[in-house]
Design a protein around this motif. Structure first.
Motif, PDB file in Angstrom:
ATOM      1  N   VAL A 129     -26.863  11.364  16.361  1.00 50.70           N
ATOM      2  CA  VAL A 129     -26.197  11.833  17.654  1.00 50.70           C
ATOM      3  C   VAL A 129     -25.751  10.338  18.323  1.00 50.70           C
ATOM      4  O   VAL A 129     -24.470  10.430  18.844  1.00 50.70           O
ATOM      5  CB  VAL A 129     -27.146  12.484  18.459  1.00 50.70           C
ATOM      6  N   LEU A 173     -29.290  15.849  26.768  1.00 49.15           N
ATOM      7  CA  LEU A 173     -29.950  15.501  25.412  1.00 49.15           C
ATOM      8  C   LEU A 173     -30.816  14.475  25.178  1.00 49.15           C
ATOM      9  O   LEU A 173     -30.751  13.830  24.234  1.00 49.15           O
ATOM     10  CB  LEU A 173     -28.863  15.533  24.364  1.00 49.15           C
ATOM     11  N   ARG A 226     -32.648  13.074  21.796  1.00 53.93           N
ATOM     12  CA  ARG A 226     -32.111  13.489  20.553  1.00 53.93           C
ATOM     13  C   ARG A 226     -31.274  12.502  20.005  1.00 53.93           C
ATOM     14  O   ARG A 226     -30.468  12.759  19.222  1.00 53.93           O
ATOM     15  CB  ARG A 226     -31.380  14.757  20.883  1.00 53.93           C
ATOM     16  N   ALA A 253     -31.295  12.567  16.092  1.00 53.86           N
ATOM     17  CA  ALA A 253     -31.176  13.916  15.498  1.00 53.86           C
ATOM     18  C   ALA A 253     -29.491  13.808  14.621  1.00 53.86           C
ATOM     19  O   ALA A 253     -28.771  13.004  14.923  1.00 53.86           O
ATOM     20  CB  ALA A 253     -30.940  14.885  16.265  1.00 53.86           C
ATOM     21  N   PRO A 277     -26.284  16.282  13.238  1.00 51.26           N
ATOM     22  CA  PRO A 277     -25.264  17.369  13.855  1.00 51.26           C
ATOM     23  C   PRO A 277     -26.051  18.513  13.360  1.00 51.26           C
ATOM     24  O   PRO A 277     -25.976  19.604  14.022  1.00 51.26           O
ATOM     25  CB  PRO A 277     -24.090  17.084  13.437  1.00 51.26           C
ATOM     26  N   GLU A 334     -28.869  19.575  12.722  1.00 51.69           N
ATOM     27  CA  GLU A 334     -30.007  19.999  13.476  1.00 51.69           C
ATOM     28  C   GLU A 334     -29.831  20.395  14.696  1.00 51.69           C
ATOM     29  O   GLU A 334     -30.803  20.873  15.565  1.00 51.69           O
ATOM     30  CB  GLU A 334     -30.850  18.748  13.668  1.00 51.69           C
ATOM     31  N   LEU A 335     -28.634  20.535  15.328  1.00 51.46           N
ATOM     32  CA  LEU A 335     -28.287  20.916  16.462  1.00 51.46           C
ATOM     33  C   LEU A 335     -27.656  22.227  16.550  1.00 51.46           C
ATOM     34  O   LEU A 335     -27.186  22.752  15.634  1.00 51.46           O
ATOM     35  CB  LEU A 335     -27.312  20.025  17.191  1.00 51.46           C
ATOM     36  N   SER A 336     -27.658  22.939  17.875  1.00 43.46           N
ATOM     37  CA  SER A 336     -27.141  24.155  18.161  1.00 43.46           C
ATOM     38  C   SER A 336     -25.952  24.072  18.385  1.00 43.46           C
ATOM     39  O   SER A 336     -25.314  22.917  18.530  1.00 43.46           O
ATOM     40  CB  SER A 336     -27.946  24.974  19.013  1.00 43.46           C
ATOM     41  N   GLN A 370     -25.347  22.455  21.809  1.00 47.32           N
ATOM     42  CA  GLN A 370     -25.664  21.129  21.675  1.00 47.32           C
ATOM     43  C   GLN A 370     -24.728  20.208  20.832  1.00 47.32           C
ATOM     44  O   GLN A 370     -24.449  19.025  21.403  1.00 47.32           O
ATOM     45  CB  GLN A 370     -27.385  20.705  20.955  1.00 47.32           C
ATOM     46  N   LYS A 371     -24.324  20.689  19.963  1.00 46.45           N
ATOM     47  CA  LYS A 371     -23.254  19.948  19.286  1.00 46.45           C
ATOM     48  C   LYS A 371     -22.048  19.453  20.359  1.00 46.45           C
ATOM     49  O   LYS A 371     -21.420  18.536  20.368  1.00 46.45           O
ATOM     50  CB  LYS A 371     -22.723  20.712  18.153  1.00 46.45           C
TER      51      LYS A 371
END
Length: 352
Positions: A115, A146, A149, A152, A154, A156-158, A161-162
């Motif tokens: 991220v 965020l 994060r 993290a 991509p 691993e993200l919703s 979140q993306k």
């Protein structure tokens, strides 16, 4: 027998500053015999949120590609922060492109990068030192909600979140204009609302100008200050969001508003005819007394007006009402005159 009486509703004109962030002037672009842009003119003022709305193929994507310099207009002028760009060579376009932050529908994140590295990428391309660009990325992660994060990936993200990462990346180089290209189309309604609230917050806190490219009137209603409707390469309507919702002037705008404005129930519209004892009116109003307009109409007609459907919502802190009312045929002239005197738009839909 659809007849419309449209009084001169008060429409607040856009308060333009000394120089708009973006100015389009009489843009034309053809692909073969097809005009993709057919005389587009539009100003986007500093600190505004402007919605550009239209159906697929209306010219939205071509306009954005011309703004980014990915397409060249055949004629017309494009200026960004007072500098004309439509004839600049590629080498001179590069620094101007950095003044535009892009948010994409499908996020366009690099799956192999974390991220924090995704957010810092524009700064890396600019040659900003690693400590500085990572500090900026962490600052933006806090802004978009965020924090924590950073490392993290991509995957691993919703979706929401993306998109927040995408927004942070778009802000990394401190752009003058944030361009949101159908940024919420791939998201569910709840996530869409949270992303739109974030964009509004960014606009308020940072003063960043935002151009929303969308086909969804709900997006425009939620956060935009002004809306421009594009159809067949032309801007067919433009104005403050509340005024366009209250008094649409073009057929395409009326059609696109159908999903977000009250409509006459089908069981009533199916009974409409050319003659009858009563007339069904569609009433649009955006005055401060919208909430009591029907009560006053009832009093004017001696209680002979019947509310069939409708309601009031607040858009840009203005009450915008749309009602469907039945009145006796003999009272039609009186009802019309009363409503027009109160700056309402009146359409006769038929008789029952």
């Amino acid at each position: 027998m659809n007849s419309i009486v449209s009084p001169p509703l008060t429409v607040a004109k856009h308060e333009q500053g000394a120089e708009p962030i973006v100015r389009f002037r009489d843009l034309h672009r053809r692909f073969g015999d097809t005009p993709a842009l057919d005389g587009v003119s539009l100003d986007i003022g500093k600190g505004e949120i402007v919605g550009l709305i239209g159906r697929s193929g209306a010219g939205k994507s071509t306009l954005i590609r011309c703004l980014n310099g990915l397409e060249r207009v055949d004629s017309g002028e494009i200026t960004i922060e007072g500098r004309r760009i439509d004839r600049l060579p590629e080498r001179e376009l590069q620094p101007l492109r950095r003044r535009i932050g892009m948010i994409f529908q499908h996020f366009n994140l690099l799956s192999a990068k974390t991220v924090i590295d995704n957010i810092a990428l524009p700064l890396k391309i600019e040659g900003v030192a690693k400590p500085e660009r990572r500090e900026r990325a962490r600052e933006l992660l806090g802004l978009v909600g965020l924090s924590g994060r950073e490392n993290a990936y991509p995957s691993e993200l919703s979706g929401g979140q993306k998109q927040r990462v995408g927004i942070a990346r778009a802000l990394a180089a401190r752009p003058a204009l944030l361009l949101s290209d159908e940024a919420t189309s791939a998201l569910d309604p709840e996530t869409t609302r949270s992303i739109l609230a974030l964009l509004k917050d960014i606009n308020t806190r940072l003063g960043v100008t935002i151009l929303l490219i969308t086909h969804e009137m709900e997006v425009v209603r939620s956060i935009a200050d002004r809306v421009a409707v594009i159809d067949a390469g032309r801007i067919v309507e433009e104005g403050p969001v509340w005024s366009v919702f209250a008094n649409p002037q073009s057929d395409i705008t009326t059609t696109m508003l159908a999903s977000v404005r009250p409509q006459l129930p089908t069981e009533i519209s199916a009974r409409l005819k050319d003659e009858g004892d009563s007339v069904v009116l569609a009433i649009d109003t955006a005055t401060s007394d919208a909430g009591k307009l029907l009560f006053d109409l009832q009093a004017q007609l001696g209680g002979r007006a019947s509310l069939l459907h409708g309601g009031i919502e607040r858009i840009q802190d203005r009450p915008v009402g749309r009602f469907f009312v039945s009145v006796p045929v003999d009272d039609l002239t009186t009802a019309r005159q009363f409503l027009i005197s109160h700056l309402a738009r009146v359409e006769v839909l038929g008789h029952v």
